[in-house]
Design an enzyme around this catalytic site. Structure first.
Site, PDB file in Angstrom:
ATOM      1  N   HIS A  27      -8.062 -15.496  -9.503  1.00  0.00           N
ATOM      2  CA  HIS A  27      -8.530 -14.264 -10.253  1.00  0.00           C
ATOM      3  C   HIS A  27      -8.145 -14.597 -11.851  1.00  0.00           C
ATOM      4  O   HIS A  27      -7.289 -14.389 -12.366  1.00  0.00           O
ATOM      5  CB  HIS A  27      -7.743 -12.803  -9.949  1.00  0.00           C
ATOM      6  CG  HIS A  27      -7.970 -12.574  -8.438  1.00  0.00           C
ATOM      7  ND1 HIS A  27      -7.324 -13.112  -7.526  1.00  0.00           N
ATOM      8  CD2 HIS A  27      -8.545 -11.445  -8.162  1.00  0.00           C
ATOM      9  CE1 HIS A  27      -7.954 -12.386  -6.500  1.00  0.00           C
ATOM     10  NE2 HIS A  27      -8.711 -11.482  -6.682  1.00  0.00           N
ATOM     11  N   HIS A 260     -13.522 -11.016 -12.362  1.00  0.00           N
ATOM     12  CA  HIS A 260     -12.574 -10.730 -11.857  1.00  0.00           C
ATOM     13  C   HIS A 260     -11.950 -11.692 -10.742  1.00  0.00           C
ATOM     14  O   HIS A 260     -10.848 -11.914 -10.679  1.00  0.00           O
ATOM     15  CB  HIS A 260     -12.532  -9.292 -10.976  1.00  0.00           C
ATOM     16  CG  HIS A 260     -11.683  -8.688 -10.285  1.00  0.00           C
ATOM     17  ND1 HIS A 260     -10.478  -7.938 -10.662  1.00  0.00           N
ATOM     18  CD2 HIS A 260     -11.480  -8.990  -9.052  1.00  0.00           C
ATOM     19  CE1 HIS A 260      -9.644  -7.787  -9.745  1.00  0.00           C
ATOM     20  NE2 HIS A 260     -10.152  -8.362  -8.590  1.00  0.00           N
ATOM     21  N   GLU A 414       6.541   9.672   1.208  1.00  0.00           N
ATOM     22  CA  GLU A 414       6.907   8.482   1.951  1.00  0.00           C
ATOM     23  C   GLU A 414       6.592   7.132   1.613  1.00  0.00           C
ATOM     24  O   GLU A 414       7.354   6.377   1.767  1.00  0.00           O
ATOM     25  CB  GLU A 414       6.355   8.800   3.492  1.00  0.00           C
ATOM     26  CG  GLU A 414       6.859  10.248   4.090  1.00  0.00           C
ATOM     27  CD  GLU A 414       6.144  11.277   3.890  1.00  0.00           C
ATOM     28  OE1 GLU A 414       4.993  11.200   2.955  1.00  0.00           O
ATOM     29  OE2 GLU A 414       6.598  12.437   4.230  1.00  0.00           O
ATOM     30  N   HIS A 477       2.925  15.376  14.976  1.00  0.00           N
ATOM     31  CA  HIS A 477       4.303  15.056  14.559  1.00  0.00           C
ATOM     32  C   HIS A 477       5.150  14.044  15.507  1.00  0.00           C
ATOM     33  O   HIS A 477       6.229  13.416  15.277  1.00  0.00           O
ATOM     34  CB  HIS A 477       5.172  16.274  14.395  1.00  0.00           C
ATOM     35  CG  HIS A 477       4.857  16.873  12.938  1.00  0.00           C
ATOM     36  ND1 HIS A 477       3.695  17.537  12.772  1.00  0.00           N
ATOM     37  CD2 HIS A 477       5.661  17.275  11.884  1.00  0.00           C
ATOM     38  CE1 HIS A 477       3.580  18.231  11.277  1.00  0.00           C
ATOM     39  NE2 HIS A 477       4.953  18.129  11.152  1.00  0.00           N
TER      40      HIS A 477
END
Lengths: 676, 676
Positions: A27, A260, A414, A477
């Site tokens: 890149h 890029h 999380e 869950h």
């Protein structure tokens, strides 16, 4: 900007371009655009290429890790243990210059980046650790820790949710040691960012509570960048600086996504070198005066480190206790005898949920191991991760805690927590940091967890509510695939302790770990203390809990199913079937034992049945038959769900009896006996 | 607010409180706080409880899914197929009222929520699908699609990165059919949100490009809520409404986290009922006038649906082609003969990367199946997910596309993309939608992927760059554990096709699927077209590609390793070893075949070696020996890495020969032969 500075910047640019060209892969765009900022930032940073782990260095995090040719060029120019020859081997097998920056392999790389959004989030963790370390050990007359964390990030990082989570928390915590540069070049892989990313980035960071600054022209205005850094250092808030750049600056295709992620064409490189005043026929050139410029900064920095060494020597004299503790932590050694604080249990002790046993461990070890800090993603009361004498890590103005606090309120974030934990570990000073959530929601952080394992960050997930045993919250869950997922990650210890001693063993493994992250899966429901368990045997990762003479079958289980297997074994003996019971609390640790030990636990000649209340996927590596749950769970009372799916002593005994029946008269080879 | 409305609101509140009390488990706090908004929203919504899948209904998404007692109470009160008896069975095994709302099990629940951040992100997908459907089929005089999507979300959802990603995209796309209510009650599980979440939420949403509104008092101001809804409907932007509420409104512990996730105490419930004008000794009470109030709205809505039916009948008359297409899509049937557009290959066809073969499939099927829409998380040019004649889904003002566009520019937002894909599927109208990223970054979306499987959303991940074969990008980008993780998720098809015919089979499975999500793992590198493959055999999920008489060994492989196994088999025959080759492109599909077929592929008596260039975890269910990569990969040229790790015909032949040697003289049972 002086002519010399311009030359230095162009040197960085062309080294990166040459590296990408040599690899024919990589890149070039971001290095061309961000070289001026890189130059300006590194000229203000304190660091020592010969002592890259110096604890009070400033940190540089390249969150847009695909731009690593930029970083490698800087490391070469500043004299890290990385040479121009390494740069010529960019992206080649076995080189020290892999396709994305890997902290483990490249000296001077702070954290492994490339997966977008991780770097900026790691930086929040490094910044948090620096604040905690400084607040714990600095004294009014001794600022032994005062480093800054510089971050480069692109539009990709800014779109990732993990970066949003970590940035929001950084704003809340007022981590003003973060100075981030947003490479605002309007280009991502899909082209102009206007196809998908038109939000007001600075407005968003202002809403997070950050200090926002702008440089007028990132391609040319080095003085502006330097001034922005100075302003950022004076802020009470983390700073993000908008840096408008042109991707692929100077290339014929500058400003397009064509530069890029693909090497520049040969004629483009030639015109670029000519434009920058370099010989178009030469590659990997470092002008002497650029070397001198950067050497000068290194020499000045050597003085800065020398001064720090003197400061720390005086500190140790004046504060011998703290000084010794800091020294110990920098050496990576735990406090002598810390492991004596681990609780041990006997079968007479009452049944306790392993999440509660985990809390007891933490209550014992947190006071004796100061490098342990932890937190939870808004489930503190459920994960039981905050011991009673822990203070919250908060900005002191909040009156809710202070920066020496050891308990982090991560909020419902999380993935951010996982990446921040990696950053805390990357800071150094032997930090052992943990984060709590439900096992099922460790998945939200999968991107960060695999980087813990890849980068050898010894972080710990306290992952409670580890099965259908959590009950009423239901299938959304209840983990099914989660342990299989985690166990398949190389270098990740995934403990599922069956009782108090195994829980202590899990923590012993986690706290002593220097290069392996841990997930400790813990129950919501009570489990009995097992006859035959101990920290010592559990530390082998797998062991025989009930051993019979000439067993007919072996039942191998983990966590909450071990006690059920024990009861099943008793039932089976009433039927005249002799069943060994094996507990396997951690696959990775068991796999590291020598084969003779492993085969003593799971020998040839006896059929093996595995029992675990979730996906059986992967258990066939240890067993011939698998009893598990290859479907989603159910909402109801925990014991009712166990009963419904047959995870009872009767249910397990039935499967074991069928296993014995099926293998009768057949040759049975241990699954651990392998051809190669 | 009228007295009757107040009574209705209190009825909702008390039903929720009674349900939680009966279960002795659940979350009463949010229902008590949000009942006024729920009442106000549902009184403005169009829907038919007797025809809950009516395509032009307004949608209601409870993103804070733990508040499901609120939603279930509404469903009972409005006469959905859910009774007061079901409510009494809240959170009990086998009930229709699980602990979090599950779209599959509860009539009237639009999407499964509970894992935070998913609901609001699903809502963005529903909104996107509605816009796409409307732009495709509406005519100036026939607005056959014009529904709104209402969302409730709490502080937890707002902290999750997935919600940030989806909200940013919703702002970019100007999805003004979204009307979201932020339950601003200052409480999360860890207590006051000031411990972790102090950002300026409305400032952030303004930065995303949303319309922001505020209600003064969410506990009492129903008229204010209704006015805010009216204002939101007039906006050109998605709307978020700050709704200040008191968690646990009316309870003795109102305003504390004590009422978040635990039942109210008996005396608290009594005082609450007294305070609300209900008999404290009665439970699950629905006053007659409340039933009448809600029945009235249902009747009015019946008229709305009747009008729509008339409108659609006239539409079909005036626009028979579009009418027939809409009707077909609503019936869930694919266009007749669509599968004839799937490409087929012979061994004479040239080697092609499966990502490219995937592009060819899409180029063929997109024109003939209008319900296919897709996108990529900023890797369009790498995933090859955009066929040349696709138009971008964009707000028409951008001039970059329009709302009838079928290609979605997701930006670098994998988790958001996963949740949005689920929302698109949940909209209905037979949408088959896919999203592209690198296989390794499907992990970022793990939270959404498991909900696709749990909720039976037939979405498809186009997961390219599926192994170390991607080369230079290195270990940060090379999947090791990813397939094990995904294969362990129940009801998830994980295809890894080996050539063109298998790629077509993967898409056939994905497009025909009505309840199973798919991940299609695809190579960056070229693969040959195999002798013996076909759409038909590959559609069994596993099949014998090279069949020998009395084979000595079976090599089972997937994807890019199948051709290597074929070459290894040829090498082995030179050594006098007869090796069958089995291709297993999808475990789930293979597992669904009858056992006699499975055993014909992997029979007793022959040792089986599996070969796959990633974690061997899970492969022992099909094989005795496993050759894989139980470590992280490496940065270098793809072929060099394959060679380095021994994934060559010679390397595989060597492992196969060792397998033959090891099992010589031993009884070999197929791993598919099971005791139970």
């Amino acid at each position: 900007m002086s002519e010399l500075e311009q030359k230095a910047i162009n040197t960085i640019r062309l080294l990166a371009v040459d590296a990408v060209a040599a690899a024919n892969s990589g890149h070039p765009g971001a290095p061309l655009g961000m070289a001026p900022a890189a130059h300006a930032v590194w000229q203000t940073m304190k660091f020592n290429p010969k002592n890259p782990k110096w604890i009070n260095r400033d940190r540089f995090v390249l969150s847009n890790g695909h731009a690593c040719a930029l970083l490698y060029s800087l490391l070469v120019l500043y004299g890290y243990d990385l040479s121009i020859e390494d740069l010529k081997q960019f992206r080649q097998l076995g080189s020290k210059t892999p396709g994305h920056p890997e902290a483990l392999d490249v000296p001077g790389v702070e954290v492994t980046t490339g997966p977008l959004g991780q770097g900026i989030s790691n930086a929040v963790g490094i910044a948090l650790a620096q604040k905690q370390f400084a607040a714990t050990y600095n004294k009014p007359d001794f600022q032994i820790s005062d480093s800054n964390i510089f971050v480069f990030l692109g539009d990709g990082c800014l779109q990732e949710g993990v970066a949003s989570e970590a940035s929001s928390l950084a704003g809340h915590l007022k981590l003003n040691n973060i100075i981030a540069f947003w490479d605002d070049n309007h280009i991502s892989i899909d082209g102009n960012t206007n196809v998908a990313f038109t939000e007001d980035v600075l407005g968003r960071y202002k809403a997070y509570g950050w200090n926002i600054l702008e440089v007028e022209n990132g391609n040319t205005d080095v003085d502006g960048i330097t001034k922005a850094i100075e302003a950022a250092k004076k802020s009470d808030l983390p700073t993000i600086i908008r840096l408008p750049t042109t991707i692929g600056f100077g290339s014929l295709a500058e400003g397009t996504h064509g530069v890029h992620g693909a090497p520049l064409k040969a004629d483009d490189i030639k015109q670029l070198k000519t434009k920058f005043g370099f010989n178009p026929e030469e590659s990997f050139v470092i002008p002497k005066e650029v070397t001198e410029l950067y050497n000068k900064h290194v020499s000045e920095n050597q003085q800065v480190e020398n001064d720090w060494n003197k400061l720390f020597a005086a500190y140790k004299e004046k504060y011998p206790t703290e000084g010794a503790e800091v020294e110990r932590r920098l050496s990576g050694k735990l406090p002598e005898g810390w492991e004596k604080s681990l609780p041990v249990y006997t079968p007479n002790d009452k049944p306790v949920a392993t999440r509660k046993l985990s809390e007891i461990v933490l209550s014992n070890v947190v006071p004796v191991v100061p490098e342990i800090i932890g937190g939870s993603a808004d489930l503190t009361g459920s994960n039981l991760t905050r011991t009673t004498d822990m203070v919250d890590f908060q900005h002191p103005d909040t009156k809710l805690g202070d920066y020496s606090g050891r308990y982090i309120r991560y909020g419902v974030r999380e993935h951010g927590m996982g990446a921040i934990m990696n950053g805390i570990a990357a800071f150094g000073a032997n930090y052992k940091n943990y984060g709590g959530t439900f096992l099922n929601f460790v998945s939200y952080a999968a991107g960060a967890v695999r980087l813990s394992a890849l980068s050898h960050h010894p972080v710990t997930w306290v992952a409670t509510h580890d099965s259908i045993g959590l009950g009423e919250d239901g299938p959304t869950h209840q983990p099914i695939e989660t342990l299989a997922h985690l166990r398949a990650i190389p270098n990740l210890s995934v403990w599922r302790p069956a009782d108090g001693n195994e829980t202590s063993a899990a923590y012993k493994s986690a706290i002593e770990s220097t290069s392996t992250p841990h997930v400790i899966a813990l129950t919501r429901q009570n489990l009995p203390q097992l006859e035959g368990s101990s920290i010592e045997v559990a530390s082998k990762g797998g062991y025989t809990l009930i051993k019979q003479d000439k067993p007919d079958v072996i039942i191998a289980a983990s966590g909450s199913e071990v006690a059920i297997a024990v009861d099943a074994s008793k039932k089976l003996s009433e039927e005249g079937i002799k069943a060994n019971v094996v507990s396997i609390p951690d696959f990775l640790t068991f796999d590291k034992q020598d084969q003779s030990y492993q085969l003593s636990v799971l020998p040839d000649g006896v059929p093996i049945l595995s029992v675990e209340v979730m996906s059986t996927f992967g258990w066939s590596k240890y067993s011939h038959e698998q009893f598990g749950l290859n479907r989603f769970g159910a909402s109801g009372k925990g014991p009712a769900i166990y009963e419904y799916f047959g995870f009872t002593p009767e249910g397990v005994a039935d499967k074991a009896a069928k296993t014995v029946q099926f293998y009768k008269g057949k040759d049975v080879l241990s699954p651990l006996n392998k051809a190669f």
